[in-house]
Design an enzyme around this catalytic site. Structure first.
Site, PDB file in Angstrom:
ATOM      1  CD  GLU A 162      -3.316  -0.412   2.999  1.00  0.00           C
ATOM      2  OE1 GLU A 162      -2.927   0.593   3.619  1.00  0.00           O
ATOM      3  OE2 GLU A 162      -2.617  -1.002   2.153  1.00  0.00           O
ATOM      4  CG  HIS A 204      -5.095   6.370  -0.114  1.00  0.00           C
ATOM      5  ND1 HIS A 204      -4.407   6.535  -1.299  1.00  0.00           N
ATOM      6  CD2 HIS A 204      -4.430   5.406   0.570  1.00  0.00           C
ATOM      7  CE1 HIS A 204      -3.377   5.707  -1.316  1.00  0.00           C
ATOM      8  NE2 HIS A 204      -3.364   5.008  -0.194  1.00  0.00           N
ATOM      9  CD  GLU A 205      -5.010   4.664   4.036  1.00  0.00           C
ATOM     10  OE1 GLU A 205      -4.839   3.472   3.692  1.00  0.00           O
ATOM     11  OE2 GLU A 205      -4.137   5.540   3.869  1.00  0.00           O
ATOM     12  CG  HIS A 227      -5.402   0.645   0.266  1.00  0.00           C
ATOM     13  ND1 HIS A 227      -4.619   0.145  -0.751  1.00  0.00           N
ATOM     14  CD2 HIS A 227      -4.728   1.723   0.756  1.00  0.00           C
ATOM     15  CE1 HIS A 227      -3.507   0.884  -0.855  1.00  0.00           C
ATOM     16  NE2 HIS A 227      -3.558   1.856   0.042  1.00  0.00           N
ATOM     17  CD  GLU A 265      -0.350   2.292  -1.250  1.00  0.00           C
ATOM     18  OE1 GLU A 265      -1.218   3.184  -1.396  1.00  0.00           O
ATOM     19  OE2 GLU A 265      -0.284   1.557  -0.234  1.00  0.00           O
ATOM     20  CG  ASP A 297      10.277   1.919   4.800  1.00  0.00           C
ATOM     21  OD1 ASP A 297       9.073   1.899   4.500  1.00  0.00           O
ATOM     22  OD2 ASP A 297      10.761   2.576   5.740  1.00  0.00           O
ATOM     23  CE1 TYR A 301       0.514   5.718  -1.305  1.00  0.00           C
ATOM     24  CE2 TYR A 301       2.797   5.140  -1.678  1.00  0.00           C
ATOM     25  CZ  TYR A 301       1.680   5.123  -0.872  1.00  0.00           C
ATOM     26  OH  TYR A 301       1.708   4.507   0.349  1.00  0.00           O
TER      27      TYR A 301
HETATM   28  N1  BES Z   1      -0.562   1.347   2.859  1.00  0.00           N
HETATM   29  C1  BES Z   1      -0.158   2.703   2.939  1.00  0.00           C
HETATM   30  C2  BES Z   1       0.803   2.962   4.060  1.00  0.00           C
HETATM   31  C3  BES Z   1       2.090   2.147   4.011  1.00  0.00           C
HETATM   32  C4  BES Z   1       2.683   1.800   2.811  1.00  0.00           C
HETATM   33  C5  BES Z   1       2.684   1.775   5.178  1.00  0.00           C
HETATM   34  C6  BES Z   1       3.866   1.051   2.809  1.00  0.00           C
HETATM   35  C7  BES Z   1       3.853   1.026   5.179  1.00  0.00           C
HETATM   36  C8  BES Z   1       4.442   0.661   3.981  1.00  0.00           C
HETATM   37  C9  BES Z   1      -1.351   3.641   3.067  1.00  0.00           C
HETATM   38  O1  BES Z   1      -2.457   3.246   2.339  1.00  0.00           O
HETATM   39  C10 BES Z   1      -0.936   4.954   2.491  1.00  0.00           C
HETATM   40  O2  BES Z   1      -0.662   4.990   1.335  1.00  0.00           O
HETATM   41  N2  BES Z   1      -0.895   5.994   3.301  1.00  0.00           N
HETATM   42  C11 BES Z   1      -0.511   7.309   2.892  1.00  0.00           C
HETATM   43  C12 BES Z   1      -1.696   8.214   2.756  1.00  0.00           C
HETATM   44  C13 BES Z   1      -2.321   8.268   1.419  1.00  0.00           C
HETATM   45  C14 BES Z   1      -3.460   9.271   1.409  1.00  0.00           C
HETATM   46  C15 BES Z   1      -1.382   8.550   0.293  1.00  0.00           C
HETATM   47  C16 BES Z   1       0.351   7.912   3.965  1.00  0.00           C
HETATM   48  O3  BES Z   1       0.383   7.362   5.060  1.00  0.00           O
HETATM   49  O4  BES Z   1       0.969   8.927   3.724  1.00  0.00           O
HETATM   50 ZN    ZN Z   2      -2.204   3.451   0.261  1.00  0.00          ZN
END
Ligand code: BES
Ligand code: ZN
Length: 638
Positions: A305, A329-330, A333, A352, A407, A415
């Protein structure tokens, strides 16, 4: 963590107090929660923002594809909140050439600095000595070719195959691998950047682009950006490549490689409708433009995002808009995460969980209730499956990440469990009241970084204290601190899925043939539910029957194909093996890679195949994805 628990406990006292007050009794003098949250302790940053705070970052960087390096300087503007004379910045694998400071005169002069020992998770602190009048610090530096927040792609890894490509991924703690800064989500900065690229390439950032001089050869290859709103460091983003733009509406558009841009603009054409749907619910969009950058397939996430400019995987270009919940989703954010930000990584669920809830509301507004219910229901099934593999301490919303890589908190718990908490609150108070509450929450905390305790205080004050029966129905503390789902969690249901599940079971039991299944009309979501309802173990004959009837091995939908390949590996369905290899060597999205490699590694033969594929594929993966798969396969990088 203990402190956090205590904070949460004390907010429970606020609630108890409010309940007493409502019943006419008095209560002890509980102090008012502080309306302006201070930065809380962040175990994932060496920085000392409580004493000296960086408020603005100015980048001046050359992009060298030859050396796989960003080279130049970062100038940081400082605000002093305490007596300190040392500024501590986060870095990882940066080559620091020199550090200068400037006072009110604006003249820069060298200063003393020291790079401390490197921690595998946190990187190394850069400690800079400041005179009392220093207002700015300039760090002259270059990045390392292996920087964890950068991926340098060769032409072969792009759609066009002609030009190289670079992109950053700063969340959670990778900004420090390309910028020396206070890399904590509790610290917000505005930023400006001058980026110099090879002349034939184009640069984009999570910021406003200053108009380029009209095709002036001298200024080609030099781009300037401004981000006037204060954002956390993990949202600073840059991409450089053969990138074109196509507008979708006045304020939305798509950036992508030339061969992808048109397809992407078609796929995402509902973005403006999505924006209007959120604005109606939760207030105006605060970032002027919303564009989407479609990256090459090695992008390790589904989406990121970055403000004004979401980064997205090309694997959602299904051709039928069936995977655009990722855009929802993005985009969401822009409120939950970018406007109101988690102050530390244990508060990640505030980003999330809220976002998955908003995403689902967008899907409902734009594509209807049935689709939204199906998507939420798929997510809950995935969460329930993941709970089986997670230790209890990782099943709580407010995860203890001290001494761990943030991580490790990247599971479906923040989520989907986060979404379910909000969904349960919505069900308990009613949608209108909950919408009003959320709108005021975004308004109250806009452009602030907050902790779980801040949320809880706000919830208690503005929602639960006036509705004591809700506090009983939704035990918020259990949601935050106990593993699994509380007994009375409100779960989404989908009647379309009930039909699909019944059919899957009947086919498996022999009660109905595949020809009698109305699969031609199924949505991607129904397909996924169908495949996931089937037993884990399917005989070879069953697998090939499915493949013959529906050409699943040839599916052009990344989610369906991934699900099918997973089932193929699990059941030793050899005809799909070439596809497994093709998929693993052409897609770098970690969510797809990890389950496939994990499934392969379950048998000795599969493990050998996985290692052989990984040997070829690893150089194509992003450092973040490669680190995950190294762990999955126990394979030391060569
Ligand atoms: N912000 C996240 C991606 C992220 C989180 C990157 C933590 C690094 C550390 C992004 O908004 C996200 O949640 N992406 C998901 C997709 C979403 C539709 C659930 C993904 O990349 O799977
Ligand atoms: Zn996200």
């Amino acid at each position: 963590m203990r402190a956090a628990v205590n904070r949460i406990r004390s907010t429970a006292a606020v609630l108890a107090c409010a309940l007493l007050w409502l019943s006419g009794a008095s209560c002890s003098s509980e102090t008012e929660p502080d309306p302006i949250p201070k930065v809380r302790e962040d175990h994932h940053s060496y920085s000392n923002p409580d004493q000296i705070r960086v408020t603005r970052v100015e980048l001046d960087l050359d992009v060298s594809f030859e050396r796989k390096s960003l080279e130049g300087s970062a100038t940081l503007l400082l605000r002093r909140d305490g007596p300190g004379s040392e500024l501590i910045l986060d870095t990882r694998d940066l080559n620091i050439e020199s550090v200068e400071t400037a006072g009110p005169s604006g003249e820069f002069a060298s200063t003393e600095y020291e790079v401390g020992d490197t921690d595998t998770i946190l990187g190394a602190p850069l400690t800079i000595t400041l005179s009392p009048e220093a207002e700015r610090v300039r760090v002259n530096y270059s990045t390392s070719p292996g920087a964890s927040g950068l991926q340098w792609l060769g032409p072969a890894q792009t759609a066009g195959k002609k030009h190289p490509f670079l992109f950053t991924q700063s969340q959670a703690i990778h900004a420090r691998s390309w910028i020396p800064l206070q890399d904590s989500p509790g610290v917000r900065v505005t930023y400006a950047a001058t980026i110099r690229t090879p002349k034939e390439l184009f640069a984009v950032m999570s910021a406003e682009m200053e108009a380029r001089q009209p095709s002036d050869a001298a200024t080609r290859g030099e781009y300037r950006f401004q981000m006037p709103q204060p954002i956390p460091s993990y949202l600073i983003a840059l991409a450089v490549g053969d990138i074109e733009f196509q507008a979708m509406s006045e304020r939305t558009g798509v950036y992508a490689e030339p061969s992808v841009v048109e397809r992407a603009a078609k796929e995402f054409e509902d973005t403006e409708d999505m924006m209007q749907a959120v604005e109606k619910l939760y207030g105006p969009y605060q970032w002027q433009r919303y564009d989407i950058l479609v990256l090459p397939p090695s992008f390790p996430f589904g989406g990121m995002e970055n403000p004004r400019l979401t980064f997205a995987t090309p694997t959602i270009l299904a051709g039928d808009k069936s995977l655009v919940s990722l855009v929802a989703h993005e985009l969401a954010h822009s409120w939950s995460g970018n406007l109101v930000t988690n102050a530390t990584w244990p508060d990640f669920w505030l980003n999330e969980g809220f976002t998955v809830y908003l995403e689902n509301r967008i899907q409902e507004a734009v594509f209807g209730r049935e689709r939204a219910e199906m998507e939420a229901s798929l997510e809950v099934h995935e969460l329930e499956a993941e709970f089986k593999d997670l230790k209890p301490r990782d099943q709580v919303l407010h995860v203890d990440l001290e001494g761990r890589d943030p991580d490790e908190g990247f599971t479906l718990v923040p989520y989907v469990k986060g979404m379910l908490l909000l969904h349960s609150l919505e069900k308990a108070v009613g949608r209108d009241r909950f919408d009003t509450f959320l709108r005021s929450y975004f308004d109250h905390f806009s452009f602030q970084s907050i902790t779980t305790a801040d949320f809880l205080n706000y919830l208690n004050r503005y929602l639960l204290s006036a509705n004591p029966e809700v506090a009983e129905k939704v035990p918020v503390e259990d949601w935050l601190l106990k593993p699994g789902l509380p007994a009375h969690a409100a779960l989404p249901s989908s009647s379309a899925f009930e039909r699909v599940e019944a059919l899957a079971n009947r086919w498996y039991a022999g009660g109905v043939g595949l020809a009698d299944i109305p699969a031609g009309q199924w949505t991607t979501q129904e397909w996924l539910r169908f495949l996931r309802t089937l037993p884990e173990k399917l005989e070879a004959g069953r697998m090939s029957e499915l493949d013959k009837a529906f050409s699943l091995s040839e599916s052009g939908n990344s989610e369906i194909l991934h699900q099918w390949l997973l089932m193929s590996v699990r059941n030793g369905y050899a005809p799909a093996y070439p596809k497994v290899e093709e998929f693993l060597t052409s897609v770098g999205r970690r969510k797809f890679l990890k389950p496939l490699y994990t499934e392969l590694a379950k048998t000795e033969e599969g493990k050998q195949r996985a290692l052989a594929i990984y040997k070829k594929a690893r150089p194509l993966y992003h450092p973040i994805a490669a680190a995950t798969i190294d762990e999955t396969l126990g394979a030391a990088p060569e």
